[in-house]
Design a protein around this motif. Structure first.
Motif, PDB file in Angstrom:
ATOM      1  N   ASN A 280       0.838  -1.204   0.000  1.00 26.47           N
ATOM      2  CA  ASN A 280       0.000   0.000   0.000  1.00 26.47           C
ATOM      3  C   ASN A 280       0.874   1.257   0.000  1.00 26.47           C
ATOM      4  O   ASN A 280       0.627   2.218  -0.735  1.00 26.47           O
ATOM      5  CB  ASN A 280      -0.910  -0.018   1.233  1.00 26.47           C
ATOM      6  CG  ASN A 280      -1.878   1.159   1.243  1.00 26.47           C
ATOM      7  OD1 ASN A 280      -2.376   1.562   0.199  1.00 26.47           O
ATOM      8  ND2 ASN A 280      -2.132   1.697   2.412  1.00 26.47           N
ATOM      9  N   ARG A 281       1.922   1.234   0.821  1.00 29.92           N
ATOM     10  CA  ARG A 281       2.817   2.382   0.861  1.00 29.92           C
ATOM     11  C   ARG A 281       3.564   2.539  -0.463  1.00 29.92           C
ATOM     12  O   ARG A 281       3.834   3.650  -0.914  1.00 29.92           O
ATOM     13  CB  ARG A 281       3.805   2.222   2.025  1.00 29.92           C
ATOM     14  CG  ARG A 281       3.170   2.440   3.383  1.00 29.92           C
ATOM     15  CD  ARG A 281       4.221   2.352   4.484  1.00 29.92           C
ATOM     16  NE  ARG A 281       3.675   2.741   5.750  1.00 29.92           N
ATOM     17  CZ  ARG A 281       2.945   1.971   6.546  1.00 29.92           C
ATOM     18  NH1 ARG A 281       2.653   0.741   6.162  1.00 29.92           N
ATOM     19  NH2 ARG A 281       2.482   2.412   7.698  1.00 29.92           N
ATOM     20  N   THR A 282       3.914   1.404  -1.052  1.00 25.33           N
ATOM     21  CA  THR A 282       4.581   1.457  -2.353  1.00 25.33           C
ATOM     22  C   THR A 282       3.683   2.120  -3.383  1.00 25.33           C
ATOM     23  O   THR A 282       4.130   2.941  -4.200  1.00 25.33           O
ATOM     24  CB  THR A 282       4.950   0.036  -2.819  1.00 25.33           C
ATOM     25  OG1 THR A 282       5.824  -0.555  -1.854  1.00 25.33           O
ATOM     26  CG2 THR A 282       5.650   0.068  -4.170  1.00 25.33           C
ATOM     27  N   ASP A 283       2.394   1.768  -3.334  1.00 26.37           N
ATOM     28  CA  ASP A 283       1.432   2.373  -4.260  1.00 26.37           C
ATOM     29  C   ASP A 283       1.335   3.877  -4.033  1.00 26.37           C
ATOM     30  O   ASP A 283       1.251   4.675  -4.979  1.00 26.37           O
ATOM     31  CB  ASP A 283       0.050   1.726  -4.089  1.00 26.37           C
ATOM     32  CG  ASP A 283       0.055   0.272  -4.533  1.00 26.37           C
ATOM     33  OD1 ASP A 283       0.974  -0.119  -5.280  1.00 26.37           O
ATOM     34  OD2 ASP A 283      -0.860  -0.474  -4.116  1.00 26.37           O
ATOM     35  N   ILE A 284       1.332   4.261  -2.746  1.00 24.55           N
ATOM     36  CA  ILE A 284       1.246   5.689  -2.412  1.00 24.55           C
ATOM     37  C   ILE A 284       2.461   6.433  -2.946  1.00 24.55           C
ATOM     38  O   ILE A 284       2.344   7.509  -3.547  1.00 24.55           O
ATOM     39  CB  ILE A 284       1.139   5.877  -0.882  1.00 24.55           C
ATOM     40  CG1 ILE A 284      -0.218   5.362  -0.375  1.00 24.55           C
ATOM     41  CG2 ILE A 284       1.318   7.346  -0.506  1.00 24.55           C
ATOM     42  CD1 ILE A 284      -0.347   5.370   1.131  1.00 24.55           C
ATOM     43  N   LEU A 285       3.649   5.863  -2.727  1.00 23.85           N
ATOM     44  CA  LEU A 285       4.867   6.517  -3.203  1.00 23.85           C
ATOM     45  C   LEU A 285       4.890   6.591  -4.728  1.00 23.85           C
ATOM     46  O   LEU A 285       5.357   7.577  -5.307  1.00 23.85           O
ATOM     47  CB  LEU A 285       6.092   5.752  -2.692  1.00 23.85           C
ATOM     48  CG  LEU A 285       6.358   5.857  -1.191  1.00 23.85           C
ATOM     49  CD1 LEU A 285       7.480   4.913  -0.783  1.00 23.85           C
ATOM     50  CD2 LEU A 285       6.700   7.287  -0.795  1.00 23.85           C
ATOM     51  N   ALA A 286       4.380   5.511  -5.373  1.00 20.23           N
ATOM     52  CA  ALA A 286       4.330   5.510  -6.845  1.00 20.23           C
ATOM     53  C   ALA A 286       3.409   6.605  -7.347  1.00 20.23           C
ATOM     54  O   ALA A 286       3.718   7.319  -8.318  1.00 20.23           O
ATOM     55  CB  ALA A 286       3.864   4.141  -7.338  1.00 20.23           C
ATOM     56  N   GLU A 287       2.261   6.755  -6.682  1.00 19.56           N
ATOM     57  CA  GLU A 287       1.317   7.800  -7.090  1.00 19.56           C
ATOM     58  C   GLU A 287       1.902   9.180  -6.836  1.00 19.56           C
ATOM     59  O   GLU A 287       1.708  10.109  -7.615  1.00 19.56           O
ATOM     60  CB  GLU A 287      -0.003   7.639  -6.330  1.00 19.56           C
ATOM     61  CG  GLU A 287      -1.072   8.607  -6.817  1.00 19.56           C
ATOM     62  CD  GLU A 287      -2.466   8.219  -6.355  1.00 19.56           C
ATOM     63  OE1 GLU A 287      -3.386   9.011  -6.595  1.00 19.56           O
ATOM     64  OE2 GLU A 287      -2.624   7.134  -5.764  1.00 19.56           O
ATOM     65  N   LEU A 288       2.633   9.296  -5.729  1.00 20.75           N
ATOM     66  CA  LEU A 288       3.277  10.573  -5.429  1.00 20.75           C
ATOM     67  C   LEU A 288       4.284  10.919  -6.519  1.00 20.75           C
ATOM     68  O   LEU A 288       4.344  12.076  -6.982  1.00 20.75           O
ATOM     69  CB  LEU A 288       3.973  10.498  -4.071  1.00 20.75           C
ATOM     70  CG  LEU A 288       4.755  11.736  -3.635  1.00 20.75           C
ATOM     71  CD1 LEU A 288       3.825  12.933  -3.512  1.00 20.75           C
ATOM     72  CD2 LEU A 288       5.481  11.478  -2.326  1.00 20.75           C
ATOM     73  N   ALA A 289       5.083   9.919  -6.941  1.00 16.96           N
ATOM     74  CA  ALA A 289       6.060  10.157  -8.009  1.00 16.96           C
ATOM     75  C   ALA A 289       5.351  10.563  -9.298  1.00 16.96           C
ATOM     76  O   ALA A 289       5.825  11.444 -10.038  1.00 16.96           O
ATOM     77  CB  ALA A 289       6.898   8.894  -8.229  1.00 16.96           C
ATOM     78  N   SER A 290       4.196   9.908  -9.553  1.00 19.49           N
ATOM     79  CA  SER A 290       3.429  10.236 -10.752  1.00 19.49           C
ATOM     80  C   SER A 290       2.938  11.682 -10.700  1.00 19.49           C
ATOM     81  O   SER A 290       2.970  12.411 -11.702  1.00 19.49           O
ATOM     82  CB  SER A 290       2.243   9.277 -10.879  1.00 19.49           C
ATOM     83  OG  SER A 290       1.421   9.635 -11.971  1.00 19.49           O
ATOM     84  N   LYS A 291       2.474  12.087  -9.497  1.00 22.47           N
ATOM     85  CA  LYS A 291       1.998  13.463  -9.337  1.00 22.47           C
ATOM     86  C   LYS A 291       3.137  14.466  -9.534  1.00 22.47           C
ATOM     87  O   LYS A 291       2.944  15.557 -10.083  1.00 22.47           O
ATOM     88  CB  LYS A 291       1.377  13.643  -7.949  1.00 22.47           C
ATOM     89  CG  LYS A 291       0.114  12.826  -7.713  1.00 22.47           C
ATOM     90  CD  LYS A 291      -1.011  13.257  -8.637  1.00 22.47           C
ATOM     91  CE  LYS A 291      -2.291  12.494  -8.337  1.00 22.47           C
ATOM     92  NZ  LYS A 291      -3.383  12.863  -9.278  1.00 22.47           N
ATOM     93  N   LYS A 292       4.329  14.081  -9.072  1.00 24.17           N
ATOM     94  CA  LYS A 292       5.475  14.972  -9.261  1.00 24.17           C
ATOM     95  C   LYS A 292       5.789  15.129 -10.745  1.00 24.17           C
ATOM     96  O   LYS A 292       6.084  16.228 -11.219  1.00 24.17           O
ATOM     97  CB  LYS A 292       6.700  14.419  -8.518  1.00 24.17           C
ATOM     98  CG  LYS A 292       6.679  14.622  -7.018  1.00 24.17           C
ATOM     99  CD  LYS A 292       7.989  14.155  -6.394  1.00 24.17           C
ATOM    100  CE  LYS A 292       8.019  14.440  -4.904  1.00 24.17           C
ATOM    101  NZ  LYS A 292       9.301  14.001  -4.294  1.00 24.17           N
ATOM    102  N   ASP A 293       5.740  13.987 -11.459  1.00 27.82           N
ATOM    103  CA  ASP A 293       5.983  14.048 -12.903  1.00 27.82           C
ATOM    104  C   ASP A 293       4.938  14.910 -13.594  1.00 27.82           C
ATOM    105  O   ASP A 293       5.249  15.713 -14.492  1.00 27.82           O
ATOM    106  CB  ASP A 293       5.962  12.627 -13.495  1.00 27.82           C
ATOM    107  CG  ASP A 293       7.166  11.810 -13.058  1.00 27.82           C
ATOM    108  OD1 ASP A 293       8.169  12.416 -12.633  1.00 27.82           O
ATOM    109  OD2 ASP A 293       7.091  10.563 -13.127  1.00 27.82           O
ATOM    110  N   GLU A 294       3.685  14.718 -13.177  1.00 28.02           N
ATOM    111  CA  GLU A 294       2.598  15.494 -13.774  1.00 28.02           C
ATOM    112  C   GLU A 294       2.797  16.976 -13.507  1.00 28.02           C
ATOM    113  O   GLU A 294       2.585  17.826 -14.385  1.00 28.02           O
ATOM    114  CB  GLU A 294       1.259  15.025 -13.199  1.00 28.02           C
ATOM    115  CG  GLU A 294       0.053  15.692 -13.822  1.00 28.02           C
ATOM    116  CD  GLU A 294      -1.253  15.166 -13.246  1.00 28.02           C
ATOM    117  OE1 GLU A 294      -2.295  15.790 -13.503  1.00 28.02           O
ATOM    118  OE2 GLU A 294      -1.219  14.137 -12.533  1.00 28.02           O
TER     119      GLU A 294
END
Length: 205
Positions: A119-133
């Motif tokens: 779950n935390r991995t998913d959160i960090l992945a989404e955070l990275a995606s938001k940073k890219d966006e």
């Protein structure tokens, strides 16, 4: 022919204790200086020093009767001392075992939290995606800086929304870290390593 080596301090202490245990009697210093030299090979000059060290260690007892000072040591006391040391060591060993058990339990509790790693991995992945966006939006904003004000406003809003979303996830992760730190007294570096949180992890500015 080589000169005979003298007794070490420990050898003198051991021989003097053998003398007391064999005799099971009370002696004054002068008697000990004479008898220990005669029977145990301890020079009379060193008897007082060795005797004092044994008294200081609580192995030999002493008391003053009138004007005379007597010294003695019985095997029964040595046995009691050994038993007391064994008891002390046993208590210390139990304390160490209890501490180890407490640490094992704390580690076990910490490992329970690792069940949420995905779950935390998913959160960090989404955070990275938001940073890219956010980065892409910032690039687009630069392109349209001199273009239609409505487009610029829209991009600004989207950028703000993306940044707020990223910071919400960041805040959630910091809250989880704080809970783990307070619950299990782990250092930040340990928590970051366990859950793959990068060293430069922080709010998006």
């Amino acid at each position: 022919m080589s000169k005979k080596k003298g007794l070490s301090v420990e050898e003198k202490r051991s021989r003097m204790m053998d003398f007391f245990y064999e005799k099971k009697d009370f002696y004054q210093l002068k008697e000990l200086e004479r008898l220990c030299q005669k029977e145990k090979g301890i020079t009379s000059m060193s008897v007082k020093e060795i005797l004092t060290s044994l008294v200081d260690d609580g192995i030999v007892d002493t008391d003053k009767i009138g004007t005379s000072v007597y010294f003695w040591a019985f095997p029964s006391k040595a046995s009691q001392n050994r038993k007391r040391k064994i008891d002390d060591l046993s208590n210390k060993l139990q304390e160490v075992k209890n501490k180890k058990q407490a640490l094992d339990e704390a580690i076990a509790k910490a490992k329970v939290g690792k069940e949420e790693t995905q779950n935390r991995t998913d959160i960090l992945a989404e955070l990275a995606s938001k940073k890219d966006e956010r980065q892409k939006l910032a690039s687009q904003l630069e392109k349209y800086r001199e273009c239609d004000p409505e487009v610029l406003e829209k991009i600004k809003k989207e950028t703000t929304t993306a940044m707020e979303a990223a910071n919400r996830w960041t805040d959630n992760i910091f809250c989880i870290k704080s809970w783990i730190k307070n619950k299990f007294s782990f250092e930040d570096s340990v928590i970051d390593k366990q859950f793959g949180i990068p060293d430069d992890f922080d709010y998006v500015q």
